[in-house]
Motif scaffolding. Structure first.
Motif, PDB file in Angstrom:
ATOM      1  N   GLN A 199       0.826  -1.203   0.000  1.00  0.00           N
ATOM      2  CA  GLN A 199       0.000   0.000   0.000  1.00  0.00           C
ATOM      3  C   GLN A 199       0.863   1.256   0.000  1.00  0.00           C
ATOM      4  N   LEU A 200       2.065   1.125   0.492  1.00  0.00           N
ATOM      5  CA  LEU A 200       2.964   2.252   0.727  1.00  0.00           C
ATOM      6  C   LEU A 200       3.854   2.496  -0.486  1.00  0.00           C
ATOM      7  N   PRO A 201       3.838   3.705  -1.059  1.00  0.00           N
ATOM      8  CA  PRO A 201       4.725   3.976  -2.195  1.00  0.00           C
ATOM      9  C   PRO A 201       6.184   4.051  -1.756  1.00  0.00           C
ATOM     10  N   THR A 202       6.976   3.155  -2.282  1.00  0.00           N
ATOM     11  CA  THR A 202       8.412   3.090  -1.994  1.00  0.00           C
ATOM     12  C   THR A 202       9.155   3.043  -3.320  1.00  0.00           C
ATOM     13  N   ALA A 203      10.149   3.891  -3.475  1.00  0.00           N
ATOM     14  CA  ALA A 203      10.766   4.033  -4.793  1.00  0.00           C
ATOM     15  C   ALA A 203      12.271   4.210  -4.700  1.00  0.00           C
ATOM     16  N   GLU A 204      12.932   4.025  -5.851  1.00  0.00           N
ATOM     17  CA  GLU A 204      14.328   4.401  -6.028  1.00  0.00           C
ATOM     18  C   GLU A 204      14.348   5.778  -6.684  1.00  0.00           C
ATOM     19  N   LEU A 205      15.106   6.683  -6.102  1.00  0.00           N
ATOM     20  CA  LEU A 205      15.098   8.070  -6.544  1.00  0.00           C
ATOM     21  C   LEU A 205      16.489   8.544  -6.950  1.00  0.00           C
ATOM     22  N   LEU A 206      16.545   9.269  -8.035  1.00  0.00           N
ATOM     23  CA  LEU A 206      17.765   9.938  -8.448  1.00  0.00           C
ATOM     24  C   LEU A 206      17.640  11.422  -8.107  1.00  0.00           C
ATOM     25  N   LEU A 207      18.538  11.896  -7.252  1.00  0.00           N
ATOM     26  CA  LEU A 207      18.577  13.323  -6.925  1.00  0.00           C
ATOM     27  C   LEU A 207      19.544  13.978  -7.900  1.00  0.00           C
ATOM     28  N   ASP A 208      18.994  14.795  -8.766  1.00  0.00           N
ATOM     29  CA  ASP A 208      19.789  15.395  -9.833  1.00  0.00           C
ATOM     30  C   ASP A 208      19.819  16.912  -9.650  1.00  0.00           C
ATOM     31  N   GLY A 209      20.474  17.342  -8.555  1.00  0.00           N
ATOM     32  CA  GLY A 209      20.520  18.758  -8.242  1.00  0.00           C
ATOM     33  C   GLY A 209      19.344  19.240  -7.427  1.00  0.00           C
ATOM     34  N   ALA A 210      18.762  18.354  -6.604  1.00  0.00           N
ATOM     35  CA  ALA A 210      17.635  18.735  -5.754  1.00  0.00           C
ATOM     36  C   ALA A 210      18.064  19.829  -4.774  1.00  0.00           C
ATOM     37  N   VAL A 211      17.244  20.863  -4.656  1.00  0.00           N
ATOM     38  CA  VAL A 211      17.551  21.977  -3.757  1.00  0.00           C
ATOM     39  C   VAL A 211      17.253  21.555  -2.319  1.00  0.00           C
ATOM     40  N   ALA A 212      18.212  21.724  -1.429  1.00  0.00           N
ATOM     41  CA  ALA A 212      18.062  21.311  -0.038  1.00  0.00           C
ATOM     42  C   ALA A 212      18.801  22.293   0.864  1.00  0.00           C
ATOM     43  N   TYR A 213      18.563  22.149   2.164  1.00  0.00           N
ATOM     44  CA  TYR A 213      19.171  23.060   3.145  1.00  0.00           C
ATOM     45  C   TYR A 213      19.735  22.237   4.305  1.00  0.00           C
ATOM     46  N   ARG A 214      20.950  22.564   4.673  1.00  0.00           N
ATOM     47  CA  ARG A 214      21.605  21.852   5.778  1.00  0.00           C
ATOM     48  C   ARG A 214      21.005  22.295   7.104  1.00  0.00           C
ATOM     49  N   ILE A 215      20.610  21.315   7.944  1.00  0.00           N
ATOM     50  CA  ILE A 215      20.009  21.647   9.242  1.00  0.00           C
ATOM     51  C   ILE A 215      20.755  21.001  10.405  1.00  0.00           C
ATOM     52  N   SER A 216      21.966  20.566  10.150  1.00  0.00           N
ATOM     53  CA  SER A 216      22.838  20.116  11.238  1.00  0.00           C
ATOM     54  C   SER A 216      24.177  20.814  11.060  1.00  0.00           C
ATOM     55  N   GLU A 217      24.987  20.766  12.090  1.00  0.00           N
ATOM     56  CA  GLU A 217      26.359  21.217  11.908  1.00  0.00           C
ATOM     57  C   GLU A 217      27.005  20.320  10.860  1.00  0.00           C
ATOM     58  N   GLU A 218      27.910  20.879  10.106  1.00  0.00           N
ATOM     59  CA  GLU A 218      28.557  20.082   9.073  1.00  0.00           C
ATOM     60  C   GLU A 218      29.314  18.923   9.709  1.00  0.00           C
ATOM     61  N   GLY A 219      29.020  17.720   9.203  1.00  0.00           N
ATOM     62  CA  GLY A 219      29.646  16.517   9.747  1.00  0.00           C
ATOM     63  C   GLY A 219      28.946  15.938  10.962  1.00  0.00           C
ATOM     64  N   ARG A 220      27.803  16.528  11.341  1.00  0.00           N
ATOM     65  CA  ARG A 220      27.076  16.044  12.519  1.00  0.00           C
ATOM     66  C   ARG A 220      25.695  15.503  12.137  1.00  0.00           C
ATOM     67  N   GLY A 221      25.596  14.941  10.937  1.00  0.00           N
ATOM     68  CA  GLY A 221      24.307  14.467  10.454  1.00  0.00           C
ATOM     69  C   GLY A 221      23.771  13.272  11.208  1.00  0.00           C
ATOM     70  N   VAL A 222      24.641  12.318  11.531  1.00  0.00           N
ATOM     71  CA  VAL A 222      24.192  11.110  12.230  1.00  0.00           C
ATOM     72  C   VAL A 222      23.668  11.459  13.622  1.00  0.00           C
ATOM     73  N   ALA A 223      24.388  12.347  14.311  1.00  0.00           N
ATOM     74  CA  ALA A 223      23.908  12.797  15.625  1.00  0.00           C
ATOM     75  C   ALA A 223      22.570  13.512  15.486  1.00  0.00           C
ATOM     76  N   GLY A 224      22.387  14.199  14.360  1.00  0.00           N
ATOM     77  CA  GLY A 224      21.158  14.950  14.150  1.00  0.00           C
ATOM     78  C   GLY A 224      19.931  14.084  13.998  1.00  0.00           C
ATOM     79  N   ILE A 225      20.103  12.858  13.485  1.00  0.00           N
ATOM     80  CA  ILE A 225      18.934  12.012  13.256  1.00  0.00           C
ATOM     81  C   ILE A 225      18.593  11.121  14.446  1.00  0.00           C
ATOM     82  N   SER A 226      19.332  11.244  15.553  1.00  0.00           N
ATOM     83  CA  SER A 226      19.095  10.353  16.688  1.00  0.00           C
ATOM     84  C   SER A 226      17.687  10.504  17.250  1.00  0.00           C
ATOM     85  N   ASN A 227      17.203  11.755  17.354  1.00  0.00           N
ATOM     86  CA  ASN A 227      15.839  11.958  17.852  1.00  0.00           C
ATOM     87  C   ASN A 227      14.807  11.352  16.924  1.00  0.00           C
TER      88      ASN A 227
END
Length: 621
Positions: A317-345
């Motif tokens: 029932q759940l749409p699950t896909a393989e995605l190609l990010l080809d210049g997707a616009v995004a914004y960093r919301i963790s300190e650089e290099g602290r992404g894994v710590a950022g997703i702990s919550n």
């Protein structure tokens, strides 16, 4: 007048026997289909009706709040009287909606899985994802019912989170897997809420949508972490590159191999920031966390191509896909290099959702099997009148009650942490119990749901009943957000990083619960067993640090069984020692609560060479 012999079908053996009538009436002759065998005419019940007069009554989907004794007793035990009445009124109402309208929508989601249209008739790339009307309706219901908002409005203080988790517990088995995007949405909302003030613009942009009760404003979030090399090993598996732009945004280039809830409005994802010289940092230290809106201002995909839909065992029932990010616009919301710590919550929330889906899925199949036992007859009696069948249901009930109490206890601790009133011990306990609850309840779900299907006999194997999907969808629970082994290693990580403090918190909480039981004669032996198992496991950890990696899985099972035993005993005492609560605690404590100690004595952790030899004998790959 020729003699006509009438035959009735005997369902239990498949043979025929003559009826007591010497002659059939004119009406019976009229409705009979006649055949001649050796000069004797006969008619059969099935001949005129084609399929016979008997139809098995399907199981009823009951109000899963009023039908769940443990759920009700926990709510009454913990939520204060002055705020419980409106909460319970809502839970009873919602339980009825879940069993009727939402249940039917969930079945429709199963019948009408998502589809991907990649190109239009003229060859233009469109990547349009088509989801069913039922899936879209689940989105609106989630907003209307505040399935995310309830926890963040904090109308009921520390009890808001528990209230939300109970509503999700009711909703999950009927949701048609819409519970999955809600899990990721909840995780994203909690993460964004706790971001420092420097990222206030993200709160202004996304948080209000994620926590909205207005279906036209409500957003869901994806969680795009898994890449081709990936799985849980994001440190070496993440290849996505984030190229800085002059305006503070980044352009993401990478391939996301497994992205659930592909129709979400936004997502959180990991990527490696590219330096001015084109270099990137490998490993965990190179990962940063990014916020990405899936669609641009023109409602077109944000430089994202949907390469293919995943063909999965379950969760169709759940749409699950393989995605190609080809210049997707995004914004960093963790300190650089602290992404894994950022997703702990975020991981804390999604793992708790995983556990509640396991427990509530078990409750659904058991509830239906219980009802079916009052409708299905075999060998001349209802299933509920066969002691062996009832014993099977009772064993399942013990598993479900233990899982339910663990999920609710984790939700209660989370509510205290959300509102900033959790003690250090409670925060440590939450850190340990989260992976334990996720890994153990997922294994329980596979076993209980499989046993539940068996309670329906052949009908449990027929897709039209909606029952097989419960088993298929359960399998993902052992995999999503970390397999059993990965979560077992996470338990070791929690022990190591806290320098053993999580185990101290665990020990103290268990002992405080079983101490109450020491004064209750009916449960003294069980309390003693839990206490002894706790001491044995603590002693094993302290004396065998070199064996913990091999023993991690058994250690996790032991800790979970011990804690489940403690909360079952505690619940029995606090709820007045009802016969069913007492019986549940007794039966649970019959398990091997210190499995890791038992297997240590058997020499299971002495050498991995024996396991290698056993597994790879004659392997020539």
């Amino acid at each position: 007048m020729s003699r006509i012999i009438s035959f009735n079908r005997v369902f239990s053996c498949g043979k025929y026997k003559p009826c007591n009538k010497k002659y059939c009436t004119a009406a019976e002759k009229k409705h009979a289909t006649r055949g001649r065998e050796n000069g004797i005419e006969k008619h059969a019940t099935f001949a005129s009706a084609k399929i016979g007069p008997f139809f098995q009554s399907p199981p009823k989907v009951e109000n899963q709040y009023t039908g769940d004794a443990v759920l009700q007793s926990y709510v009454k035990r913990f939520i204060p009287n002055q705020i419980r009445e409106p909460i319970e009124t809502d839970l009873i109402r919602f339980g009825e909606r879940v069993a009727t309208e939402i249940y039917e929508l969930g079945l429709q989601c199963e019948r009408e899985p998502p589809q991907l249209i990649q190109y239009d008739a003229w060859g233009n790339r469109v990547d349009r994802l088509i989801t069913s009307p039922a899936w879209k309706r689940q989105h609106d219901i989630a907003a209307e019912e505040g399935l995310i908002a309830t926890a963040y409005e904090e109308k009921y203080g520390e009890w808001s989170r528990l209230y939300q988790i109970v509503k999700l517990f009711l909703y999950s088995p009927s949701s048609g897997l819409y519970s999955c995007p809600l899990a990721m949405t909840d995780g994203a909302a909690r993460l964004i809420k706790q971001l420092p003030s420097t990222y206030s613009w993200v709160k202004d942009c996304a948080y209000s949508h994620l926590t909205s009760r207005d279906p036209t404003q409500f957003w869901t979030s994806g969680q795009w972490m898994t890449e081709r090399r990936g799985g849980s090993d994001v440190a070496s598996g993440t290849e996505t590159i984030a190229v800085p732009q002059g305006d503070g945004s980044y352009r993401l280039h990478g391939y996301k191999w497994f992205s659930s809830a592909t129709d979400a409005n936004m997502t959180l994802t990991l990527a490696r920031v590219q330096g001015q010289d084109g270099s990137i940092t490998q490993g965990t230290k190179g990962l940063s966390l990014f916020y990405l809106e899936v669609f641009d201002d023109q409602k077109k995909l944000n430089n994202i191509q949907v390469e293919k839909m995943k063909n999965k065992l379950g969760t169709r029932q759940l749409p699950t896909a393989e995605l190609l990010l080809d210049g997707a616009v995004a914004y960093r919301i963790s300190e650089e290099g602290r992404g894994v710590a950022g997703i702990s919550n975020m991981l804390t929330i999604s793992r708790i959702h995983n556990a509640l889906s396991s427990a509530s899925g078990m409750r659904r199949i058991l509830s239906m099997a219980r009802d079916y036992s009052t409708r299905r007859t075999a060998f001349g009696d209802y299933l509920k009148n066969y002691p062996l069948h009832v014993q099977t249901l009772a064993r399942m009930e013990v598993e479900v009650r233990a899982a339910t109490l663990l999920v609710l206890e984790v939700a209660r601790l989370l509510g205290r942490e959300d509102t900033g009133i959790a003690s250090d011990q409670e925060s440590l306990l939450l850190r340990l119990l989260t992976p334990l609850a996720k890994l153990y309840t997922a294994k329980q779900a596979m076993s209980v749901v499989s046993e539940g299907l068996e309670c329906f006999g052949g009908q449990g194997y027929i897709e039209d009943t909606g029952l097989p999907g419960l088993l298929r969808d359960s399998q993902v629970l052992t995999i999503w957000e970390g397999t059993t082994n990965i979560l077992s290693l996470d338990v070791l990580r929690a022990i190591t990083k806290s320098k053993g403090e999580v185990l101290v918190a665990f020990h103290d909480d268990v002992i405080s619960k079983v101490t109450k039981v020491s004064r209750v004669q009916e449960l003294q032996d069980q309390g003693h067993r839990v206490k002894e198992a706790t001491l044995q496991v603590m002693n094993f950890v302290q004396k065998n640090p070199d064996k913990l990696n091999m023993a991690a899985r058994d250690l996790a099972y032991s800790l979970t069984r011990i804690y489940m035993g403690a909360i079952l005993l505690d619940h029995a005492v606090e709820c007045g020692l009802t016969q069913t609560d007492t019986q549940t605690a007794r039966r649970w404590c019959e398990k091997d609560l210190s499995l890791v100690v038992t297997n240590h004595k058997l020499g299971h952790y002495n050498s991995s060479k024996e396991d290698l030899r056993l597994v790879y004998e004659h392997y020539t790959g």
